[in-house]
Design a protein around this motif. Structure first.
Motif, PDB file in Angstrom:
ATOM      1  N   HIS A 115      63.831  46.843  67.868  1.00  0.00           N
ATOM      2  CA  HIS A 115      64.935  47.737  68.137  1.00  0.00           C
ATOM      3  C   HIS A 115      64.509  48.913  68.520  1.00  0.00           C
ATOM      4  O   HIS A 115      63.338  49.282  68.528  1.00  0.00           O
ATOM      5  N   TYR A 116      65.390  49.772  69.131  1.00  0.00           N
ATOM      6  CA  TYR A 116      65.232  50.944  69.536  1.00  0.00           C
ATOM      7  C   TYR A 116      65.422  51.947  68.465  1.00  0.00           C
ATOM      8  O   TYR A 116      66.784  51.490  67.835  1.00  0.00           O
ATOM      9  N   ARG A 139      69.433  43.986  72.952  1.00  0.00           N
ATOM     10  CA  ARG A 139      68.722  44.984  72.143  1.00  0.00           C
ATOM     11  C   ARG A 139      69.576  45.690  71.351  1.00  0.00           C
ATOM     12  O   ARG A 139      70.666  46.383  71.423  1.00  0.00           O
ATOM     13  N   SER A 140      69.023  45.790  70.091  1.00  0.00           N
ATOM     14  CA  SER A 140      69.853  46.574  69.091  1.00  0.00           C
ATOM     15  C   SER A 140      69.117  47.992  68.789  1.00  0.00           C
ATOM     16  O   SER A 140      68.089  48.232  69.320  1.00  0.00           O
ATOM     17  N   THR A 141      69.998  48.966  68.435  1.00  0.00           N
ATOM     18  CA  THR A 141      69.699  50.463  68.320  1.00  0.00           C
ATOM     19  C   THR A 141      70.138  51.037  67.124  1.00  0.00           C
ATOM     20  O   THR A 141      71.071  50.881  66.687  1.00  0.00           O
ATOM     21  N   VAL A 142      69.295  51.847  66.318  1.00  0.00           N
ATOM     22  CA  VAL A 142      69.306  52.643  65.387  1.00  0.00           C
ATOM     23  C   VAL A 142      69.454  54.116  65.726  1.00  0.00           C
ATOM     24  O   VAL A 142      68.425  54.795  66.270  1.00  0.00           O
ATOM     25  N   LEU A 143      70.324  54.897  65.370  1.00  0.00           N
ATOM     26  CA  LEU A 143      70.442  56.102  65.455  1.00  0.00           C
ATOM     27  C   LEU A 143      70.143  56.929  64.179  1.00  0.00           C
ATOM     28  O   LEU A 143      70.930  56.607  63.074  1.00  0.00           O
ATOM     29  N   ILE A 144      69.225  57.937  64.071  1.00  0.00           N
ATOM     30  CA  ILE A 144      69.169  58.967  62.923  1.00  0.00           C
ATOM     31  C   ILE A 144      69.661  60.215  63.444  1.00  0.00           C
ATOM     32  O   ILE A 144      68.835  60.750  64.158  1.00  0.00           O
ATOM     33  N   PHE A 168      61.208  62.855  57.352  1.00  0.00           N
ATOM     34  CA  PHE A 168      61.273  62.158  55.968  1.00  0.00           C
ATOM     35  C   PHE A 168      60.549  60.925  56.335  1.00  0.00           C
ATOM     36  O   PHE A 168      61.423  60.170  57.004  1.00  0.00           O
ATOM     37  N   GLN A 169      59.726  60.227  55.586  1.00  0.00           N
ATOM     38  CA  GLN A 169      59.284  58.945  55.526  1.00  0.00           C
ATOM     39  C   GLN A 169      60.402  57.970  55.178  1.00  0.00           C
ATOM     40  O   GLN A 169      60.729  56.852  55.532  1.00  0.00           O
ATOM     41  N   ASP A 170      61.009  58.443  54.210  1.00  0.00           N
ATOM     42  CA  ASP A 170      62.241  57.498  53.871  1.00  0.00           C
ATOM     43  C   ASP A 170      63.384  57.210  54.410  1.00  0.00           C
ATOM     44  O   ASP A 170      63.738  56.242  54.685  1.00  0.00           O
ATOM     45  N   THR A 171      63.552  58.099  55.451  1.00  0.00           N
ATOM     46  CA  THR A 171      64.517  57.946  56.606  1.00  0.00           C
ATOM     47  C   THR A 171      64.054  56.997  57.668  1.00  0.00           C
ATOM     48  O   THR A 171      64.557  56.251  57.830  1.00  0.00           O
ATOM     49  N   LEU A 172      62.937  57.254  57.796  1.00  0.00           N
ATOM     50  CA  LEU A 172      62.059  56.218  58.913  1.00  0.00           C
ATOM     51  C   LEU A 172      61.971  54.763  58.393  1.00  0.00           C
ATOM     52  O   LEU A 172      62.370  53.793  59.149  1.00  0.00           O
ATOM     53  N   LYS A 173      61.797  54.797  57.070  1.00  0.00           N
ATOM     54  CA  LYS A 173      61.603  53.531  56.396  1.00  0.00           C
ATOM     55  C   LYS A 173      63.382  52.755  56.698  1.00  0.00           C
ATOM     56  O   LYS A 173      63.237  51.564  56.720  1.00  0.00           O
ATOM     57  N   LYS A 174      64.239  53.726  56.259  1.00  0.00           N
ATOM     58  CA  LYS A 174      65.544  52.926  56.556  1.00  0.00           C
ATOM     59  C   LYS A 174      65.731  52.497  57.594  1.00  0.00           C
ATOM     60  O   LYS A 174      66.511  51.577  57.869  1.00  0.00           O
ATOM     61  N   ALA A 175      65.146  53.133  58.622  1.00  0.00           N
ATOM     62  CA  ALA A 175      65.236  52.721  60.070  1.00  0.00           C
ATOM     63  C   ALA A 175      64.643  51.451  60.514  1.00  0.00           C
ATOM     64  O   ALA A 175      64.758  50.913  61.645  1.00  0.00           O
ATOM     65  N   ASN A 176      63.920  51.182  59.570  1.00  0.00           N
ATOM     66  CA  ASN A 176      63.200  49.881  59.644  1.00  0.00           C
ATOM     67  C   ASN A 176      61.767  50.093  60.896  1.00  0.00           C
ATOM     68  O   ASN A 176      61.744  49.266  61.799  1.00  0.00           O
ATOM     69  N   ILE A 177      61.176  51.446  60.864  1.00  0.00           N
ATOM     70  CA  ILE A 177      60.360  51.751  61.895  1.00  0.00           C
ATOM     71  C   ILE A 177      59.261  50.904  62.212  1.00  0.00           C
ATOM     72  O   ILE A 177      58.820  50.538  63.371  1.00  0.00           O
ATOM     73  N   ARG A 178      58.807  50.121  61.177  1.00  0.00           N
ATOM     74  CA  ARG A 178      57.669  49.272  61.255  1.00  0.00           C
ATOM     75  C   ARG A 178      58.007  47.769  62.381  1.00  0.00           C
ATOM     76  O   ARG A 178      56.880  47.472  62.548  1.00  0.00           O
ATOM     77  N   LYS A 179      59.134  47.491  62.145  1.00  0.00           N
ATOM     78  CA  LYS A 179      59.733  46.332  63.140  1.00  0.00           C
ATOM     79  C   LYS A 179      60.305  46.857  64.313  1.00  0.00           C
ATOM     80  O   LYS A 179      60.755  46.098  65.215  1.00  0.00           O
ATOM     81  N   ALA A 180      60.432  48.359  64.772  1.00  0.00           N
ATOM     82  CA  ALA A 180      61.269  48.887  65.850  1.00  0.00           C
ATOM     83  C   ALA A 180      60.131  48.441  67.033  1.00  0.00           C
ATOM     84  O   ALA A 180      59.058  48.359  67.063  1.00  0.00           O
ATOM     85  N   ARG A 181      60.820  48.324  68.272  1.00  0.00           N
ATOM     86  CA  ARG A 181      60.170  48.382  69.380  1.00  0.00           C
ATOM     87  C   ARG A 181      59.818  49.770  69.997  1.00  0.00           C
ATOM     88  O   ARG A 181      58.603  49.669  70.656  1.00  0.00           O
TER      89      ARG A 181
END
Length: 333
Positions: A115-116, A139-144, A168-181
């Motif tokens: 996702h984006y 395509r899915s999208t996450v807004l922070i 903050f890393q916790d916020t990026l982790k919530k957005a599942n950044i490791r699986k993001a496009r």
């Protein structure tokens, strides 16, 4: 061992615990009736069917206990079973409402893949999300964003809002950044452009530290921060103020150029500007040779990118290599 079991049980969601308890109750009474009245309930499945129908007060009447012990068991199942079933339904409805509320408030971690992730809510990010939905609906999208109190998206399964500080890393982790496009950092609504750029670079550093292989595009407003963004690991930088000033300057003498550039970048327009990795069949050929091949497929080559350096309309004798990127106008969809 007992304390460990109790702690493990407390960690299990309430709905899972209730489902397990209800299943045990239904199977127990089904087993009991199957052995008390084997003529009435010749198979265990029929006894389970009766237990479910009885506990939910449906009462089809196709299976009815006839013995005194069987009817007593049925009475107990009705009294206890109905209570558990109603309690389960009530908790299920409550959990659904709570999940919807947490989703709206941006407190639920994302489970999207490929996702984006877009940082900060503003007019640019809103238009970006709309373009993505039109051009790539799968395509899915996450807004922070840390300024919104509620999600700006409604009734969409492909859009999710995460509330929190993107640095903050916790916020990026919530957005599942490791699986993001990819991650797109837009300039926040800070008091000054300098502070907005500083926040964007801080978010960039955090993201690269947490997930160094993700592709990150960052918007920078001031020219002084462009080198810092490159050093911080930005894969692509959008100098929005510089681009806007260039377009405004050229539009004074070359009327219509701003509209033309916007048309080239519109993913729904035809032809549209694309950047692609060098196709295998083009490796080792010259720019002139692949230009001829591309024209046969309704494509117009504009330039190449070598080692991060872009050259528009290079010499025809320029040889194309495997690591090169190709810029072209594509009329096909």
């Amino acid at each position: 061992m007992i304390h460990y079991t109790i702690r493990l049980y407390d960690r299990i969601p309430v709905l899972v615990r209730l489902s397990f308890i209800i299943t045990l109750i239904l199977f127990f009474f089904a087993f009991l009736l199957h052995h008390l009245e084997p003529e009435t309930f010749p198979t265990f499945f029929e006894a389970v069917w009766w237990a479910i129908v009885t506990s939910t007060t449906v009462g089809y009447g196709d299976f009815v206990p006839t013995s005194t012990l069987g009817r007593l068991a049925g009475m107990v199942l009705i009294l206890f079973g109905i209570g558990f079933v109603l309690f389960f339904v009530q908790n299920l409805a409550s959990a659904t409402v709570d999940e919807k509320r947490h989703w709206q408030k941006g407190t639920i971690s994302s489970s999207f893949n490929n996702h984006y992730i877009i940082v900060n809510w503003n007019e640019r990010s809103r238009q970006f999300i709309e373009q993505i939905q039109r051009a790539y609906p799968e395509r899915s999208t996450v807004l922070i964003d840390n300024t919104l109190s509620d999600s700006p998206f409604y009734n969409s399964n492909s859009l999710q809002f995460i509330k929190g500080n993107p640095s903050f890393q916790d916020t990026l982790k919530k957005a599942n950044i490791r699986k993001a496009r990819a991650l797109i950092i837009t300039a926040g609504l800070e008091e000054t452009e300098q502070s907005a750029d500083a926040q964007s670079i801080l978010t960039l550093l955090t993201a690269k530290h947490y997930c160094d292989d993700i592709y990150i595009t960052v918007e920078i407003l001031t020219s002084e921060q462009l080198p810092n963004a490159r050093h911080a690991g930005a894969d692509e930088i959008i100098a929005s103020n510089i681009i806007s000033s260039l377009l405004m300057t050229e539009s004074l003498e070359q009327q219509g150029i701003a509209e033309t550039i916007a048309l080239l970048l519109d993913v729904e327009a035809t032809p549209f500007l694309r950047s692609i990795p060098c196709p295998e069949e083009w490796i080792g050929n010259t720019f002139q040779e692949i230009s001829t091949q591309a024209q046969e497929d309704a494509k117009l080559l504009l330039g190449i990118s070598k080692n991060g350096q872009t050259t528009l309309n290079p010499e025809g004798s320029t040889v194309i290599h495997e690591d090169d990127s190709i810029f072209l106008l594509d009329s096909s969809r």
